[in-house]
Design a protein around this motif. Structure first.
Motif, short mmCIF file in Angstrom:
data_model
loop_
_atom_site.label_atom_id
_atom_site.label_comp_id
_atom_site.label_asym_id
_atom_site.label_seq_id
_atom_site.Cartn_x
_atom_site.Cartn_y
_atom_site.Cartn_z
N THR A 250 0.83 -1.21 0.00
CA THR A 250 0.00 0.00 0.00
C THR A 250 0.87 1.26 0.00
OG1 THR A 250 -0.19 0.13 2.43
CG2 THR A 250 -1.81 -1.23 1.26
N VAL A 251 1.99 1.18 0.70
CA VAL A 251 2.93 2.31 0.71
C VAL A 251 3.51 2.53 -0.69
CG1 VAL A 251 5.15 3.14 1.59
CG2 VAL A 251 3.51 2.05 3.15
N ARG A 252 3.92 1.46 -1.33
CA ARG A 252 4.49 1.58 -2.68
C ARG A 252 3.47 2.14 -3.65
NH1 ARG A 252 7.28 -3.31 -1.15
NH2 ARG A 252 5.53 -4.58 -1.90
N ALA A 253 2.23 1.69 -3.55
CA ALA A 253 1.18 2.17 -4.45
C ALA A 253 0.93 3.67 -4.24
CB ALA A 253 -0.11 1.39 -4.23
N THR A 254 0.92 4.10 -2.99
CA THR A 254 0.70 5.52 -2.70
C THR A 254 1.84 6.37 -3.24
OG1 THR A 254 -0.58 4.99 -0.71
CG2 THR A 254 0.30 7.21 -0.87
N LEU A 255 3.09 5.89 -3.04
CA LEU A 255 4.24 6.67 -3.48
C LEU A 255 4.35 6.74 -5.01
CD1 LEU A 255 6.97 5.58 -0.90
CD2 LEU A 255 5.74 7.75 -1.03
N GLU A 256 3.77 5.77 -5.70
CA GLU A 256 3.77 5.82 -7.16
C GLU A 256 2.92 7.00 -7.66
OE1 GLU A 256 2.48 2.10 -8.69
OE2 GLU A 256 4.32 1.02 -8.12
N SER A 258 2.00 9.61 -5.50
CA SER A 258 2.38 10.83 -4.76
C SER A 258 3.82 10.68 -4.27
CB SER A 258 1.44 11.06 -3.57
OG SER A 258 0.10 11.10 -3.97
N PRO A 259 4.80 11.03 -5.09
CA PRO A 259 6.21 10.87 -4.70
C PRO A 259 6.57 11.72 -3.49
CG PRO A 259 6.01 12.16 -6.72
CD PRO A 259 4.66 11.61 -6.44
N LEU A 260 7.62 11.31 -2.78
CA LEU A 260 8.04 11.99 -1.55
C LEU A 260 8.26 13.48 -1.76
CD1 LEU A 260 10.62 9.44 -0.09
CD2 LEU A 260 8.33 9.90 0.76
N THR A 261 8.85 13.82 -2.89
CA THR A 261 9.20 15.22 -3.14
C THR A 261 8.08 16.00 -3.83
OG1 THR A 261 10.27 14.54 -5.20
CG2 THR A 261 11.66 14.70 -3.25
N GLY A 262 6.90 15.40 -3.89
CA GLY A 262 5.77 16.07 -4.53
C GLY A 262 5.21 17.20 -3.69
N CYS A 263 4.13 17.79 -4.15
CA CYS A 263 3.50 18.91 -3.46
C CYS A 263 2.92 18.49 -2.12
CB CYS A 263 2.39 19.50 -4.34
SG CYS A 263 1.47 20.84 -3.55
N SER A 316 -3.09 8.90 0.94
CA SER A 316 -2.83 9.98 -0.02
C SER A 316 -2.81 11.33 0.68
CB SER A 316 -3.89 9.97 -1.13
OG SER A 316 -5.18 10.23 -0.60
N GLU A 317 -3.59 11.45 1.78
CA GLU A 317 -3.58 12.68 2.57
C GLU A 317 -2.26 12.83 3.32
OE1 GLU A 317 -8.33 13.06 3.60
OE2 GLU A 317 -7.10 11.72 4.82
N ILE A 318 -1.73 11.72 3.83
CA ILE A 318 -0.43 11.75 4.51
C ILE A 318 0.66 12.20 3.53
CG2 ILE A 318 1.34 10.32 5.62
CD1 ILE A 318 -0.90 8.59 6.76
N ALA A 319 0.60 11.67 2.31
CA ALA A 319 1.60 12.01 1.31
C ALA A 319 1.55 13.47 0.88
CB ALA A 319 1.43 11.10 0.08
N ARG A 320 0.45 14.15 1.19
CA ARG A 320 0.30 15.59 0.86
C ARG A 320 0.67 16.48 2.05
NH1 ARG A 320 -5.70 16.31 -0.33
NH2 ARG A 320 -5.04 18.51 -0.20
#
Length: 439
Positions: A250-256, A258-263, A316-320
């Motif tokens: 699930t982490v890999r899918a989210t990072l695909e 929403s990359p770490l360096t994204g908005c 996806s919210e965490i990644a933002r």
């Protein structure tokens, strides 16, 4: 029963080794006898007296025999470890399915919920290079009992009232069919307790403290999510603090997406249980009212993205987000710790005295913010200061791939992942190994 089959195999191996050694002694004895007999015949035929140096020289056959026996003993007892975890070996008991596999069949959530490290570690060990199928060469013995997969039909949360009896039953089984538990009283045996208060097996702290660690486990090693930096009855056992389980896929899918360096357009994020009027349960309030205070003070603050209801796409919210709040629940630890780190959001730890997993691999002080429970009123001010000063430095350290990897359980295990960190921790406890202490 497979466990009986394993015991018979163990006895057959010991018997086979004994017979081989016995036959070797007879072969060597026969060789020495033939040598002496032939030497006697040659001496009589030649009728030559031996010189003093010849009379004192040891027989070549005796030299070879001693060399072979010494080398065999040396290799058995002092062979150098191969370097991986100091040469540590782990035997995994093949218990009847009622202790593990049946729980997965009855509910697939057993594989992926936040307590599923007990399943992930078991599966990883079965495929690990440190695993041995010969219990005679094992340093540690892993007992795969899944106690967190009995989900309540009322609220869907794991019900662990059966945990003590299930573990007790497993110990009774292995101690009656194998000699390994009894010889150390379980000191080299390893269990997983991946729920609120670890090996105390209760979700409420006051009850957990009153019950304490079961007597049958007090001499063993427990891999548990619970850990604090002060004295606590639920730590009265040799233990390793491990992270809660988050599915790596699930982490890999989210990072695909929403990359770490994204908005990262969300300043501070939290989604989870925040009671407006927390209930008094056994004299205790959920999250010690910390989550309630967060909602009251920052629910209308536009910098804070706070939600009280579940949402399947919350990763996806965490990644933002720049900062992810990780307040205590009933217990100090939270799966948000792992999710925040894995998705590049700076964890804001609000849980006094918490002991975090794998400090040798994860420099928590460099990748997270700690706020005392009594300082929630200053939370906005603290985070704003960090954002204005050294947020980019913290993010750069946080986004190191090795940090994320150390908190996720890969299957099969790979170098640096959470199971790898568990094995590294166990290799530091090899003084408990009966095999090494008796070598």
């Amino acid at each position: 029963m497979r466990i009986l089959h394993g015991a018979r195999n163990s006895r057959n191996q010991e018997k086979g080794c004994f017979l081989c050694y016995k036959h070797l002694k007879w072969v060597l004895w026969l060789s020495v006898s033939i040598y002496y007999f032939s030497s006697f015949l040659v001496t009589r035929t030649n009728n030559k007296p031996a010189t003093s140096s010849q009379a004192k020289a040891p027989s070549r056959a005796l030299i070879e025999r001693d060399r072979l026996l010494f080398n065999s003993s040396f290799l058995r007892t002092t062979q150098k470890p191969d370097g991986l975890f100091k040469g540590m070996k782990v035997y995994v008991y093949d218990l009847p399915p009622k202790y593990n596999k049946d729980w997965i069949v009855s509910n697939k959530r057993c594989n992926s919920h936040l307590f599923a490290s007990e399943v992930a570690i078991h599966r990883a060990l079965l495929r690990s290079k440190v695993r041995t199928v010969n219990p005679l060469e094992a340093d540690f013995f892993f007992v795969p009992v899944y106690v967190s997969c009995n989900f309540s039909t009322v609220n869907g949360f794991p019900a662990i009232g059966h945990a003590r009896s299930l573990i007790s039953s497993a110990v009774k089984l292995i101690s009656s069919h194998f000699p390994f538990w009894n010889r150390t009283r379980g000191a080299d045996h390893v269990f997983v307790a991946s729920h609120d208060f670890g090996s105390c097996f209760h979700t409420l702290e006051d009850v957990a403290i009153a019950d304490g660690v079961p007597e049958i486990l007090k001499n063993s090693v427990i891999l548990q999510t619970f850990g604090v930096n002060h004295e606590h009855p639920c730590q009265h056992v040799e233990h390793v603090v491990i992270p809660p389980y988050i599915p790596p896929e699930t982490v890999r899918a989210t990072l695909e997406n929403s990359p770490l360096t994204g908005c990262r357009d969300i300043f501070a994020f939290f989604r989870g249980k925040m009671e407006l009027h927390p209930k008094n349960v056994s004299g205790r309030f959920y999250s010690k009212r910390v989550r309630t205070e967060i909602w009251r003070r920052y629910g209308s603050d536009k910098r804070f993205y706070l939600r009280r209801h579940r949402f399947s796409g919350y990763q996806s919210e965490i990644a933002r987000s720049k900062f992810c709040l990780c307040p205590l629940g009933w217990a100090p630890w939270s799966p948000r710790l792992v999710e925040s780190v894995a998705l590049g959001c700076v964890p804001v730890i609000i849980a006094d005295g918490i002991r975090l997993p794998f400090p040798a691999a994860v420099s928590w002080a460099e990748i997270s913010i700690t706020v005392m429970e009594d300082d929630v009123a200053r939370l906005g001010q603290i985070l704003q200061h960090v954002a204005d000063t050294n947020l980019t430095v913290i993010q750069r350290r946080l986004w190191d791939p090795s940090v994320r990897k150390a908190l996720l359980f890969d299957v099969p295990s790979s170098e640096g992942d959470a199971t790898w960190q568990v094995l590294e921790a166990l290799s530091g406890k090899l003084g408990r190994s009966h095999r090494r202490s008796s070598a």
